[in-house]
Design an enzyme around this catalytic site. Structure first.
Site, PDB file in Angstrom:
ATOM      1  N   GLY A   1      46.504  69.414  68.407  1.00  0.00           N
ATOM      2  CA  GLY A   1      45.709  69.323  69.732  1.00  0.00           C
ATOM      3  C   GLY A   1      45.820  67.754  70.409  1.00  0.00           C
TER       4      GLY A   1
ATOM      5  N   GLY B   1      44.073  74.936  67.323  1.00  0.00           N
ATOM      6  CA  GLY B   1      43.404  75.929  66.929  1.00  0.00           C
ATOM      7  C   GLY B   1      43.508  76.607  65.738  1.00  0.00           C
TER       8      GLY B   1
ATOM      9  CE  LYS C   1      39.099  72.919  74.027  1.00  0.00           C
ATOM     10  NZ  LYS C   1      40.363  73.044  73.326  1.00  0.00           N
TER      11      LYS C   1
ATOM     12  NE  ARG D   1      52.744  73.402  68.556  1.00  0.00           N
ATOM     13  CZ  ARG D   1      51.609  73.818  69.334  1.00  0.00           C
ATOM     14  NH1 ARG D   1      51.947  74.255  70.558  1.00  0.00           N
ATOM     15  NH2 ARG D   1      50.362  74.013  68.855  1.00  0.00           N
TER      16      ARG D   1
HETATM   17  N1  ADP Z   1      32.564  61.513  75.680  1.00  0.00           N
HETATM   18  C1  ADP Z   1      33.336  62.420  76.215  1.00  0.00           C
HETATM   19  N2  ADP Z   1      32.951  62.997  77.441  1.00  0.00           N
HETATM   20  C2  ADP Z   1      33.764  64.000  77.996  1.00  0.00           C
HETATM   21  N3  ADP Z   1      35.030  64.479  77.408  1.00  0.00           N
HETATM   22  C3  ADP Z   1      35.379  63.677  76.315  1.00  0.00           C
HETATM   23  C4  ADP Z   1      34.562  62.857  75.752  1.00  0.00           C
HETATM   24  N4  ADP Z   1      35.110  62.393  74.628  1.00  0.00           N
HETATM   25  C5  ADP Z   1      36.428  63.104  74.535  1.00  0.00           C
HETATM   26  N5  ADP Z   1      36.380  63.794  75.833  1.00  0.00           N
HETATM   27  C6  ADP Z   1      37.601  64.859  76.005  1.00  0.00           C
HETATM   28  O1  ADP Z   1      37.636  65.848  75.167  1.00  0.00           O
HETATM   29  C7  ADP Z   1      38.845  66.459  75.288  1.00  0.00           C
HETATM   30  C8  ADP Z   1      39.453  66.761  74.012  1.00  0.00           C
HETATM   31  O2  ADP Z   1      38.731  67.891  73.522  1.00  0.00           O
HETATM   32  P1  ADP Z   1      38.931  69.124  72.521  1.00  0.00           P
HETATM   33  O3  ADP Z   1      39.969  70.171  73.382  1.00  0.00           O
HETATM   34  O4  ADP Z   1      37.794  69.637  72.006  1.00  0.00           O
HETATM   35  O5  ADP Z   1      39.818  68.473  71.485  1.00  0.00           O
HETATM   36  P2  ADP Z   1      41.277  68.741  70.803  1.00  0.00           P
HETATM   37  O6  ADP Z   1      42.173  69.080  71.549  1.00  0.00           O
HETATM   38  O7  ADP Z   1      41.745  67.681  69.933  1.00  0.00           O
HETATM   39  O8  ADP Z   1      41.055  70.004  69.818  1.00  0.00           O
HETATM   40  C9  ADP Z   1      40.068  65.265  75.586  1.00  0.00           C
HETATM   41  O9  ADP Z   1      40.408  65.604  76.947  1.00  0.00           O
HETATM   42  C10 ADP Z   1      38.741  64.051  76.016  1.00  0.00           C
HETATM   43  O10 ADP Z   1      39.067  63.475  77.356  1.00  0.00           O
HETATM   44  O1  X15 Z   2      49.423  75.492  71.461  1.00  0.00           O
HETATM   45  C1  X15 Z   2      48.881  76.193  70.654  1.00  0.00           C
HETATM   46  O2  X15 Z   2      47.406  76.249  70.353  1.00  0.00           O
HETATM   47  P1  X15 Z   2      46.726  74.737  70.255  1.00  0.00           P
HETATM   48  O3  X15 Z   2      46.656  73.741  71.451  1.00  0.00           O
HETATM   49  O4  X15 Z   2      45.446  75.174  69.652  1.00  0.00           O
HETATM   50  O5  X15 Z   2      47.671  74.222  69.015  1.00  0.00           O
HETATM   51  C2  X15 Z   2      49.454  77.261  69.973  1.00  0.00           C
HETATM   52  O6  X15 Z   2      50.798  77.466  70.505  1.00  0.00           O
HETATM   53  C3  X15 Z   2      48.810  78.752  70.387  1.00  0.00           C
HETATM   54  O7  X15 Z   2      48.639  79.068  71.803  1.00  0.00           O
HETATM   55  P2  X15 Z   2      47.418  79.822  72.560  1.00  0.00           P
HETATM   56  O8  X15 Z   2      46.130  78.922  72.192  1.00  0.00           O
HETATM   57  O9  X15 Z   2      48.015  80.110  73.992  1.00  0.00           O
HETATM   58  O10 X15 Z   2      47.375  81.099  71.904  1.00  0.00           O
END
Ligand code: ADP
Ligand code: X15
Length: 396
Positions: free
Chosen positions: A353, A376, A200, A39
């Site tokens: 992410g 996000g 999620k 970043r």
């Molecule tokens: N089948 C599964 N069961 C439980 N957790 C899972 C599964 N597949 C992926 N995950 C978990 O999902 C997490 C990421 O989810 P999420 O936060 O929604 O994705 P992102 O950060 O890419 O938006 C990872 O930490 C991963 O371990």
């Molecule tokens: O890391 C961030 O979000 P992301 O993990 O969804 O890319 C941004 O810096 C926003 O941070 P925040 O979700 O604490 O507002």
């Protein structure tokens, strides 16, 4: 939202101006060191341009979620150090984000100097989008540049409020992110494939709905897939389930069918009797997940199927891992999809992410067309939501 309608730093005079530049330096850190500077590097084109043009560059960022008070581990000093290395110049870092120390540092700035303010989330007014704080920020500058795409979905004092008190324009990273994601959604090359994974369900159900209106193939993986598998009428054992989303999942599958969208679901899975690397594991067809076992990755037949679709696509957007890729036993699905993305001739967009982290981890980053700096933010943008940090910028 069309970034072409918003003013850019190229549209304004910056020479000699004090520029409050909001960046997203919310980077992973360990033991006081920045562990991934993606970043920071992504913001360099804007910062370097401002330096070269003779602006006085005042940088502001959040780091983590300190909830309105100073947290020692979330100070931006390690970021300042890394930024200074990347820019190959000395930069000043203040211990506050406004007040007398900042005023003095700003008054000492010469053209081309760079100053990094302290973590803006040390102040309760930041996340509340407090007008007084927004004005405090605005008071030290002549121009506001927002280059913090990763935080553009937040209406905070340094991302939104300040834009109402200064001329406000987009930086290069902000422009690039919005252009790439905007083009992908507005006028996509086809076949257009979206891959949605991760855990999620609640956060991503909206984006799935929106994408059905746009894509040719919608591939579902990761933990959120099993709510859909359940909606198909299969047993899912202890796999992740969002019970109250089963009906919505059914509606979306029906909607996809009505629209002729190829809604692609796992056909097999890696199941485990425990959430750990040492668990007993087996590969099963999707209609044969045993009770008391948990699906933690897509299976090899699914990887092959998804890879073929990815290779036949002209545009692919990917958000969310296919399995628990952090554990070696359940990383193959995510790795396989990342590899297919690295091999496709299509344009590949990685939605921030965990997907971006996975692509880095498996060493495919350089082969992706665009890796977004916002998780996000890119999701909300793809959902068709307004990003407050962009909406507040000046129209052309
Ligand atoms: N089948 C599964 N069961 C439980 N957790 C899972 C599964 N597949 C992926 N995950 C978990 O999902 C997490 C990421 O989810 P999420 O936060 O929604 O994705 P992102 O950060 O890419 O938006 C990872 O930490 C991963 O371990
Ligand atoms: O890391 C961030 O979000 P992301 O993990 O969804 O890319 C941004 O810096 C926003 O941070 P925040 O979700 O604490 O507002």
């Amino acid at each position: 939202m069309n970034v072409n309608e918003k003013k850019s730093i190229k549209d304004v005079e910056v020479k000699g101006k004090k520029v409050f530049c909001r960046v997203d330096f919310n980077v992973p850190m360990q033991d006081g060191e920045v562990t991934d500077d993606t970043r920071i590097r992504a913001a360099i084109p804007t910062i370097q341009y401002l330096i070269d043009q003779g602006a006085k560059v005042i940088l502001a960022s959040h780091l983590g979620r300190p909830k309105g008070e100073a947290v020692e581990e979330l100070r931006l000093d390690p970021v300042a150090k890394r930024l200074s290395n990347l820019l190959e110049r000395t930069i000043t870092k203040t211990d506050e984000a406004y007040g007398s120390e900042v005023d003095e540092a700003v008054s000492n700035m010469k053209e081309g100097d760079v100053l990094l303010l302290e973590n803006v989330r040390f102040y309760p007014g930041e996340e509340k989008n407090d007008e007084q704080l927004a004005k405090q920020f605005a008071n030290i500058a002549d121009l506001y540049v927002n280059d913090a795409f990763g935080a553009a979905h937040r209406a905070h004092a340094s991302t939104e409020g300040i834009a109402h008190h200064l001329p406000a324009v987009a930086g290069f990273l902000m422009e690039k992110e919005l252009r790439v994601l905007g083009n992908a959604l507005q006028d996509p090359d086809r076949p257009f494939t979206a891959i949605i994974g991760g855990a999620k369900v609640k956060d991503k159900i909206g984006v799935i709905d929106n994408l059905i209106d746009k894509v040719d193939n919608l591939i579902i993986g990761g933990g959120l897939a099993y709510t859909f598998v359940k909606a198909q009428g299969h047993e899912i054992g202890n796999s992740l389930l969002e019970e109250d989303k089963i009906d919505v999942a059914k509606q979306y599958m029906q909607k996809a069918q009505d629209k002729g969208v190829n809604f692609v679901m796992p056909i097999d899975a890696i199941v485990a009797d425990d959430f750990s690397n040492d668990a007993n594991i087996q590969t099963v067809d999707i209609d044969s997940i045993p009770a008391d076992w948990e699906a933690l990755d897509i299976g090899p037949k699914t990887v092959e199927k998804y890879s073929q679709i990815i290779k036949d696509s002209k545009l692919i957007i990917w958000n969310g891992p296919m399995g628990v890729f952090e554990l070696e036993s359940f990383a193959n699905g995510t790795k396989g999809v990342a590899q297919a993305l690295s091999e496709t001739d299509g344009y590949s967009v990685i939605g921030g992410g965990d997907s971006a982290a996975a692509v880095e981890k498996f060493d495919f980053a350089s082969q992706m067309s665009h890796i977004s700096t916002g998780g996000g933010a890119s999701l909300e943008f793809m959902e068709g939501k307004n990003l407050p940090g962009v909406a507040a910028l000046n129209d052309k």
